[in-house]
Design a protein around this motif. Structure first.
Motif, PDB file in Angstrom:
ATOM      1  N   ALA A 123       0.846  -1.194   0.000  1.00 51.72           N
ATOM      2  CA  ALA A 123       0.000   0.000   0.000  1.00 51.72           C
ATOM      3  C   ALA A 123       0.879   1.241   0.000  1.00 51.72           C
ATOM      4  O   ALA A 123       1.802   1.343   0.798  1.00 51.72           O
ATOM      5  N   LEU A 124       0.585   2.159  -0.914  1.00 53.68           N
ATOM      6  CA  LEU A 124       1.296   3.429  -0.941  1.00 53.68           C
ATOM      7  C   LEU A 124       0.473   4.454  -0.184  1.00 53.68           C
ATOM      8  O   LEU A 124      -0.647   4.786  -0.583  1.00 53.68           O
ATOM      9  N   ASP A 125       1.020   4.929   0.916  1.00 52.92           N
ATOM     10  CA  ASP A 125       0.362   5.947   1.721  1.00 52.92           C
ATOM     11  C   ASP A 125       0.745   7.329   1.173  1.00 52.92           C
ATOM     12  O   ASP A 125       1.866   7.521   0.702  1.00 52.92           O
ATOM     13  N   ALA A 126      -0.183   8.277   1.250  1.00 50.36           N
ATOM     14  CA  ALA A 126       0.084   9.639   0.765  1.00 50.36           C
ATOM     15  C   ALA A 126       1.277  10.266   1.494  1.00 50.36           C
ATOM     16  O   ALA A 126       2.048  11.020   0.894  1.00 50.36           O
ATOM     17  N   LEU A 127       1.447   9.936   2.774  1.00 49.43           N
ATOM     18  CA  LEU A 127       2.581  10.472   3.528  1.00 49.43           C
ATOM     19  C   LEU A 127       3.908   9.911   3.015  1.00 49.43           C
ATOM     20  O   LEU A 127       4.919  10.625   2.991  1.00 49.43           O
ATOM     21  N   GLU A 128       3.897   8.665   2.596  1.00 52.20           N
ATOM     22  CA  GLU A 128       5.115   8.067   2.033  1.00 52.20           C
ATOM     23  C   GLU A 128       5.465   8.748   0.709  1.00 52.20           C
ATOM     24  O   GLU A 128       6.619   9.094   0.466  1.00 52.20           O
ATOM     25  N   GLU A 129       4.460   8.939  -0.133  1.00 54.71           N
ATOM     26  CA  GLU A 129       4.706   9.596  -1.418  1.00 54.71           C
ATOM     27  C   GLU A 129       5.217  11.020  -1.216  1.00 54.71           C
ATOM     28  O   GLU A 129       6.148  11.461  -1.892  1.00 54.71           O
ATOM     29  N   HIS A 130       4.623  11.726  -0.281  1.00 57.25           N
ATOM     30  CA  HIS A 130       5.071  13.092   0.016  1.00 57.25           C
ATOM     31  C   HIS A 130       6.527  13.105   0.483  1.00 57.25           C
ATOM     32  O   HIS A 130       7.317  13.938   0.055  1.00 57.25           O
ATOM     33  N   ARG A 131       6.874  12.163   1.356  1.00 55.75           N
ATOM     34  CA  ARG A 131       8.247  12.101   1.872  1.00 55.75           C
ATOM     35  C   ARG A 131       9.245  11.806   0.752  1.00 55.75           C
ATOM     36  O   ARG A 131      10.300  12.407   0.667  1.00 55.75           O
ATOM     37  N   ILE A 132       8.889  10.881  -0.124  1.00 50.26           N
ATOM     38  CA  ILE A 132       9.780  10.545  -1.239  1.00 50.26           C
ATOM     39  C   ILE A 132       9.932  11.748  -2.168  1.00 50.26           C
ATOM     40  O   ILE A 132      11.041  12.055  -2.619  1.00 50.26           O
ATOM     41  N   ARG A 133       8.839  12.432  -2.442  1.00 48.66           N
ATOM     42  CA  ARG A 133       8.900  13.624  -3.305  1.00 48.66           C
ATOM     43  C   ARG A 133       9.817  14.679  -2.687  1.00 48.66           C
ATOM     44  O   ARG A 133      10.653  15.272  -3.377  1.00 48.66           O
ATOM     45  N   LYS A 134       9.672  14.903  -1.406  1.00 49.07           N
ATOM     46  CA  LYS A 134      10.498  15.896  -0.724  1.00 49.07           C
ATOM     47  C   LYS A 134      11.978  15.504  -0.783  1.00 49.07           C
ATOM     48  O   LYS A 134      12.839  16.334  -1.097  1.00 49.07           O
ATOM     49  N   LEU A 135      12.267  14.235  -0.489  1.00 53.64           N
ATOM     50  CA  LEU A 135      13.660  13.781  -0.515  1.00 53.64           C
ATOM     51  C   LEU A 135      14.229  13.820  -1.934  1.00 53.64           C
ATOM     52  O   LEU A 135      15.379  14.207  -2.130  1.00 53.64           O
ATOM     53  N   ALA A 136      13.439  13.441  -2.928  1.00 51.85           N
ATOM     54  CA  ALA A 136      13.901  13.492  -4.321  1.00 51.85           C
ATOM     55  C   ALA A 136      14.235  14.925  -4.715  1.00 51.85           C
ATOM     56  O   ALA A 136      15.251  15.170  -5.385  1.00 51.85           O
ATOM     57  N   ASP A 137      13.406  15.871  -4.299  1.00 52.26           N
ATOM     58  CA  ASP A 137      13.686  17.280  -4.579  1.00 52.26           C
ATOM     59  C   ASP A 137      14.998  17.715  -3.921  1.00 52.26           C
ATOM     60  O   ASP A 137      15.817  18.398  -4.544  1.00 52.26           O
ATOM     61  N   LEU A 138      15.185  17.326  -2.664  1.00 50.91           N
ATOM     62  CA  LEU A 138      16.415  17.694  -1.955  1.00 50.91           C
ATOM     63  C   LEU A 138      17.654  17.041  -2.558  1.00 50.91           C
ATOM     64  O   LEU A 138      18.761  17.580  -2.451  1.00 50.91           O
ATOM     65  N   LEU A 139      17.464  15.897  -3.207  1.00 48.88           N
ATOM     66  CA  LEU A 139      18.573  15.189  -3.863  1.00 48.88           C
ATOM     67  C   LEU A 139      18.774  15.677  -5.305  1.00 48.88           C
ATOM     68  O   LEU A 139      19.633  15.163  -6.012  1.00 48.88           O
ATOM     69  N   PHE A 140      17.981  16.659  -5.719  1.00 47.39           N
ATOM     70  CA  PHE A 140      18.055  17.234  -7.067  1.00 47.39           C
ATOM     71  C   PHE A 140      17.772  16.194  -8.148  1.00 47.39           C
ATOM     72  O   PHE A 140      18.352  16.220  -9.231  1.00 47.39           O
ATOM     73  N   VAL A 141      16.855  15.263  -7.849  1.00 45.21           N
ATOM     74  CA  VAL A 141      16.408  14.285  -8.839  1.00 45.21           C
ATOM     75  C   VAL A 141      15.281  14.939  -9.627  1.00 45.21           C
ATOM     76  O   VAL A 141      14.317  15.440  -9.033  1.00 45.21           O
ATOM     77  N   ARG A 142      15.421  14.934 -10.939  1.00 42.97           N
ATOM     78  CA  ARG A 142      14.414  15.545 -11.807  1.00 42.97           C
ATOM     79  C   ARG A 142      13.060  14.867 -11.604  1.00 42.97           C
ATOM     80  O   ARG A 142      12.980  13.666 -11.345  1.00 42.97           O
ATOM     81  N   HIS A 143      12.005  15.664 -11.763  1.00 38.33           N
ATOM     82  CA  HIS A 143      10.647  15.146 -11.574  1.00 38.33           C
ATOM     83  C   HIS A 143      10.373  13.981 -12.527  1.00 38.33           C
ATOM     84  O   HIS A 143       9.713  13.008 -12.141  1.00 38.33           O
ATOM     85  N   SER A 144      10.879  14.068 -13.738  1.00 34.94           N
ATOM     86  CA  SER A 144      10.655  12.985 -14.702  1.00 34.94           C
ATOM     87  C   SER A 144      11.266  11.675 -14.196  1.00 34.94           C
ATOM     88  O   SER A 144      10.661  10.602 -14.357  1.00 34.94           O
ATOM     89  N   ASP A 145      12.423  11.732 -13.549  1.00 33.51           N
ATOM     90  CA  ASP A 145      13.032  10.524 -12.992  1.00 33.51           C
ATOM     91  C   ASP A 145      12.302  10.063 -11.727  1.00 33.51           C
ATOM     92  O   ASP A 145      12.209   8.865 -11.471  1.00 33.51           O
ATOM     93  N   PHE A 146      11.779  10.998 -10.971  1.00 27.80           N
ATOM     94  CA  PHE A 146      10.958  10.680  -9.806  1.00 27.80           C
ATOM     95  C   PHE A 146       9.753   9.840 -10.249  1.00 27.80           C
ATOM     96  O   PHE A 146       9.468   8.787  -9.681  1.00 27.80           O
ATOM     97  N   ILE A 147       9.071  10.295 -11.305  1.00 25.39           N
ATOM     98  CA  ILE A 147       7.904   9.584 -11.827  1.00 25.39           C
ATOM     99  C   ILE A 147       8.325   8.268 -12.484  1.00 25.39           C
ATOM    100  O   ILE A 147       7.675   7.230 -12.285  1.00 25.39           O
ATOM    101  N   ARG A 148       9.385   8.300 -13.252  1.00 25.52           N
ATOM    102  CA  ARG A 148       9.852   7.094 -13.951  1.00 25.52           C
ATOM    103  C   ARG A 148      10.167   5.976 -12.961  1.00 25.52           C
ATOM    104  O   ARG A 148       9.808   4.816 -13.186  1.00 25.52           O
ATOM    105  N   THR A 149      10.833   6.309 -11.839  1.00 20.67           N
ATOM    106  CA  THR A 149      11.162   5.277 -10.858  1.00 20.67           C
ATOM    107  C   THR A 149       9.901   4.733 -10.193  1.00 20.67           C
ATOM    108  O   THR A 149       9.797   3.528  -9.958  1.00 20.67           O
ATOM    109  N   LYS A 150       8.950   5.603  -9.947  1.00 15.88           N
ATOM    110  CA  LYS A 150       7.683   5.156  -9.358  1.00 15.88           C
ATOM    111  C   LYS A 150       6.988   4.179 -10.297  1.00 15.88           C
ATOM    112  O   LYS A 150       6.530   3.108  -9.878  1.00 15.88           O
ATOM    113  N   LEU A 151       6.898   4.542 -11.567  1.00 18.72           N
ATOM    114  CA  LEU A 151       6.239   3.677 -12.548  1.00 18.72           C
ATOM    115  C   LEU A 151       6.981   2.360 -12.720  1.00 18.72           C
ATOM    116  O   LEU A 151       6.348   1.306 -12.852  1.00 18.72           O
TER     117      LEU A 151
END
Length: 154
Positions: free
Chosen positions: A115-143
């Protein structure tokens, strides 16, 4: 008390050899992964097992070393005011591909309990941003993680 403070500064400011640097990177990486596990305030056995397996695979450590690393990382994550100290270390020493791989590991952890919780997704998004991972790669890894789960019959 002064001795303890002096020892802290000697450890912190002393130049580190590669073995110490790797351990520090391991701890920082494990702490960031622990942040994903803790994000939804529910830590299940499947998430702990997934984290343990990830750390064993990524750092080629035996179970005892991984358990110690997980304990240290959980303690560091619990006591940390923010993620900056962990993110800074990863940003300094990981190349872009390693950061993208780390984000993919975060997704795998988030889905470990089926189960993907909204809080988990938010945390990953925040960490990906702080790691300077492009949004396209953020989505690609999720998919990629979702497709891997669908292909496994989950």
């Amino acid at each position: 008390m002064l001795d303890a403070i002096q020892q802290f500064f000697n450890r912190t400011l002393a130049p580190q050899d590669d073995a110490q640097r790797v351990l520090t990177l391991e701890l920082a990486t494990a702490a960031l992964l622990c942040e994903v596990v803790r994000a939804d305030y529910q830590t299940g056995a499947s998430e702990i097992d997934a984290l343990r397996n990830m750390l064993q695979t990524r750092f080629a450590l035996d179970r005892a070393a991984v358990d110690e690393l997980m304990d240290l990382a959980a303690e560091e994550a619990e006591q940390a005011v923010d993620h900056f100290q962990f993110v800074r270390l990863v940003n300094e020493h990981y190349d872009y591909a390693d950061k993208v791989e780390l984000v993919e590991l975060m997704w795998r952890l988030a889905y470990a309990d089926d189960a993907l919780d909204a809080l988990e997704e938010h945390r990953i998004r925040k960490l990906a941003d702080l790691l300077f991972v492009r949004h396209s790669d953020f989505i690609r890894t999720k998919l990629r993680v979702q497709e891997g789960r669908d292909g496994a019959g989950v």
